[in-house]
Design a protein around this motif. Structure first.
Motif, mmCIF file in Angstrom:
data_model
loop_
_atom_site.group_PDB
_atom_site.id
_atom_site.type_symbol
_atom_site.label_atom_id
_atom_site.label_comp_id
_atom_site.label_asym_id
_atom_site.label_seq_id
_atom_site.Cartn_x
_atom_site.Cartn_y
_atom_site.Cartn_z
ATOM 1 N N ILE A 146 0.835 -1.204 0.000
ATOM 2 C CA ILE A 146 0.000 0.000 0.000
ATOM 3 C C ILE A 146 0.870 1.254 0.000
ATOM 4 O O ILE A 146 0.643 2.189 -0.775
ATOM 5 N N ALA A 147 1.881 1.279 0.858
ATOM 6 C CA ALA A 147 2.764 2.446 0.957
ATOM 7 C C ALA A 147 3.571 2.665 -0.327
ATOM 8 O O ALA A 147 3.777 3.804 -0.742
ATOM 9 N N SER A 148 4.000 1.584 -0.964
ATOM 10 C CA SER A 148 4.872 1.704 -2.141
ATOM 11 C C SER A 148 4.173 2.344 -3.339
ATOM 12 O O SER A 148 4.808 3.023 -4.132
ATOM 13 N N LYS A 149 2.869 2.129 -3.473
ATOM 14 C CA LYS A 149 2.132 2.597 -4.657
ATOM 15 C C LYS A 149 1.753 4.070 -4.600
ATOM 16 O O LYS A 149 1.361 4.636 -5.621
ATOM 17 N N LYS A 150 1.866 4.692 -3.448
ATOM 18 C CA LYS A 150 1.392 6.076 -3.280
ATOM 19 C C LYS A 150 2.062 7.026 -4.266
ATOM 20 O O LYS A 150 3.275 7.069 -4.375
ATOM 21 N N GLY A 151 1.223 7.770 -4.975
ATOM 22 C CA GLY A 151 1.722 8.779 -5.895
ATOM 23 C C GLY A 151 2.136 8.275 -7.258
ATOM 24 O O GLY A 151 2.565 9.049 -8.106
ATOM 25 N N LEU A 152 2.014 6.975 -7.494
ATOM 26 C CA LEU A 152 2.386 6.420 -8.799
ATOM 27 C C LEU A 152 1.148 6.139 -9.644
ATOM 28 O O LEU A 152 0.078 5.816 -9.114
ATOM 29 N N ASP A 153 1.317 6.230 -10.952
ATOM 30 C CA ASP A 153 0.252 5.918 -11.897
ATOM 31 C C ASP A 153 -0.088 4.431 -11.765
ATOM 32 O O ASP A 153 0.788 3.575 -11.933
ATOM 33 N N PRO A 154 -1.359 4.097 -11.454
ATOM 34 C CA PRO A 154 -1.739 2.688 -11.266
ATOM 35 C C PRO A 154 -1.451 1.803 -12.489
ATOM 36 O O PRO A 154 -1.084 0.644 -12.331
ATOM 37 N N ALA A 155 -1.566 2.342 -13.682
ATOM 38 C CA ALA A 155 -1.280 1.550 -14.891
ATOM 39 C C ALA A 155 0.204 1.184 -14.945
ATOM 40 O O ALA A 155 0.564 0.045 -15.274
ATOM 41 N N LEU A 156 1.063 2.139 -14.591
ATOM 42 C CA LEU A 156 2.502 1.894 -14.553
ATOM 43 C C LEU A 156 2.832 0.840 -13.494
ATOM 44 O O LEU A 156 3.636 -0.061 -13.735
ATOM 45 N N GLU B 71 10.635 12.017 -10.839
ATOM 46 C CA GLU B 71 11.141 12.880 -9.763
ATOM 47 C C GLU B 71 11.677 11.955 -8.663
ATOM 48 O O GLU B 71 11.267 10.800 -8.574
ATOM 49 N N GLU B 72 12.547 12.464 -7.812
ATOM 50 C CA GLU B 72 13.192 11.614 -6.800
ATOM 51 C C GLU B 72 12.192 10.861 -5.916
ATOM 52 O O GLU B 72 12.377 9.685 -5.654
ATOM 53 N N ARG B 73 11.153 11.558 -5.463
ATOM 54 C CA ARG B 73 10.153 10.890 -4.603
ATOM 55 C C ARG B 73 9.449 9.778 -5.369
ATOM 56 O O ARG B 73 9.275 8.675 -4.869
ATOM 57 N N GLU B 74 9.061 10.080 -6.610
ATOM 58 C CA GLU B 74 8.375 9.096 -7.451
ATOM 59 C C GLU B 74 9.302 7.911 -7.756
ATOM 60 O O GLU B 74 8.871 6.763 -7.739
ATOM 61 N N LEU B 75 10.568 8.193 -7.999
ATOM 62 C CA LEU B 75 11.551 7.139 -8.263
ATOM 63 C C LEU B 75 11.717 6.244 -7.038
ATOM 64 O O LEU B 75 11.802 5.020 -7.154
ATOM 65 N N THR B 76 11.728 6.862 -5.867
ATOM 66 C CA THR B 76 11.826 6.093 -4.629
ATOM 67 C C THR B 76 10.613 5.167 -4.482
ATOM 68 O O THR B 76 10.764 3.995 -4.119
ATOM 69 N N GLN B 77 9.429 5.687 -4.784
ATOM 70 C CA GLN B 77 8.206 4.871 -4.728
ATOM 71 C C GLN B 77 8.280 3.730 -5.743
ATOM 72 O O GLN B 77 7.904 2.592 -5.449
ATOM 73 N N LEU B 78 8.772 4.034 -6.945
ATOM 74 C CA LEU B 78 8.900 3.002 -7.988
ATOM 75 C C LEU B 78 9.831 1.875 -7.524
ATOM 76 O O LEU B 78 9.505 0.696 -7.681
ATOM 77 N N ILE B 79 10.955 2.230 -6.943
ATOM 78 C CA ILE B 79 11.888 1.219 -6.426
ATOM 79 C C ILE B 79 11.192 0.387 -5.346
ATOM 80 O O ILE B 79 11.350 -0.833 -5.290
ATOM 81 N N ALA B 80 10.384 1.041 -4.516
ATOM 82 C CA ALA B 80 9.639 0.322 -3.473
ATOM 83 C C ALA B 80 8.630 -0.648 -4.081
ATOM 84 O O ALA B 80 8.476 -1.778 -3.607
ATOM 85 N N VAL B 81 7.948 -0.249 -5.156
ATOM 86 C CA VAL B 81 7.002 -1.142 -5.837
ATOM 87 C C VAL B 81 7.745 -2.356 -6.395
ATOM 88 O O VAL B 81 7.294 -3.495 -6.252
ATOM 89 N N ILE B 82 8.887 -2.117 -7.022
ATOM 90 C CA ILE B 82 9.676 -3.216 -7.598
ATOM 91 C C ILE B 82 10.148 -4.167 -6.493
ATOM 92 O O ILE B 82 10.034 -5.395 -6.636
ATOM 93 N N ALA B 83 10.651 -3.617 -5.404
ATOM 94 C CA ALA B 83 11.110 -4.458 -4.296
ATOM 95 C C ALA B 83 9.947 -5.259 -3.713
ATOM 96 O O ALA B 83 10.084 -6.447 -3.412
#
Length: 178
Positions: A47-57, A140-152
């Motif tokens: 739940i935390a990892s997806k925040k602020g990211l495009d759901p399709a992505l 952006e850095e925050r979005e990139l951090t979230q993306l890495i969290a989604v991947i992990a």
């Protein structure tokens, strides 16, 4: 949950000689029931990892990591979730060969897919600078951090799914609320 026969009857196959299906395997263990605290923690991370990211992505990333990890349960889930969210079947099917079908994805999606592969596989133990830098240009850095969290996080789910042999085919979108 449907039985194997009920499940197979809900799908219409166009095979000339479909024959009988192979039997459905059983899971090795019910990890979520045996370690509910771990399941809840991974769900909270999800739940935390997806925040602020495009759901399709997010679905493309989860699907690609799951393909790489051969997690049939997660491939089934995220393909269905992506379709339910309006993703095209064509883009889902071609994701396994994205390098040869780049024109179906945006540059930002391609950067995320490439980062997903690098983080999932960790070739030679690291994520190449050029892959990271490409992602950093699109996020952006925050979005990139979230993306890495989604991947992990999807890699955590995949490792539970593959190791415990979670059974694909029974998931329907919205089945698990998060």
């Amino acid at each position: 949950m449907t039985t194997t026969n009920e499940h197979q009857q809900t799908h219409h196959h166009s095979h000339a000689d479909a024959g009988s299906y192979a039997p459905e395997h059983t899971p090795r263990l019910q990890w979520a029931k045996l370690a509910p605290e771990v399941y809840k923690a991974v769900t909270a991370l999800e739940i935390a990892s997806k925040k602020g990211l495009d759901p399709a992505l997010v679905e493309l990333v989860k699907l690609r990591a799951s393909q790489l990890n051969h997690c049939a349960f997660c491939i089934d889930m995220h393909a269905k979730d992506a379709i339910a969210a309006g993703e095209s079947v064509e883009r889902i099917v071609l994701l396994g060969a994205w390098e040869e079908s780049r024109h179906f994805y945006t540059e930002k999606e391609l950067a995320a897919i490439e980062l997903t592969e690098a983080v999932t596989v960790l070739t030679d133990g690291f994520v190449p600078d050029e892959v990271y830098e490409k992602a950093a240009r699109h996020f952006e850095e925050r979005e990139l951090t979230q993306l890495i969290a989604v991947i992990a996080t999807i890699n955590v789910w995949n490792r539970f799914g593959v190791t415990t042999r979670m059974v694909p085919g029974h998931y329907t979108p919205g089945m698990y609320k998060s």
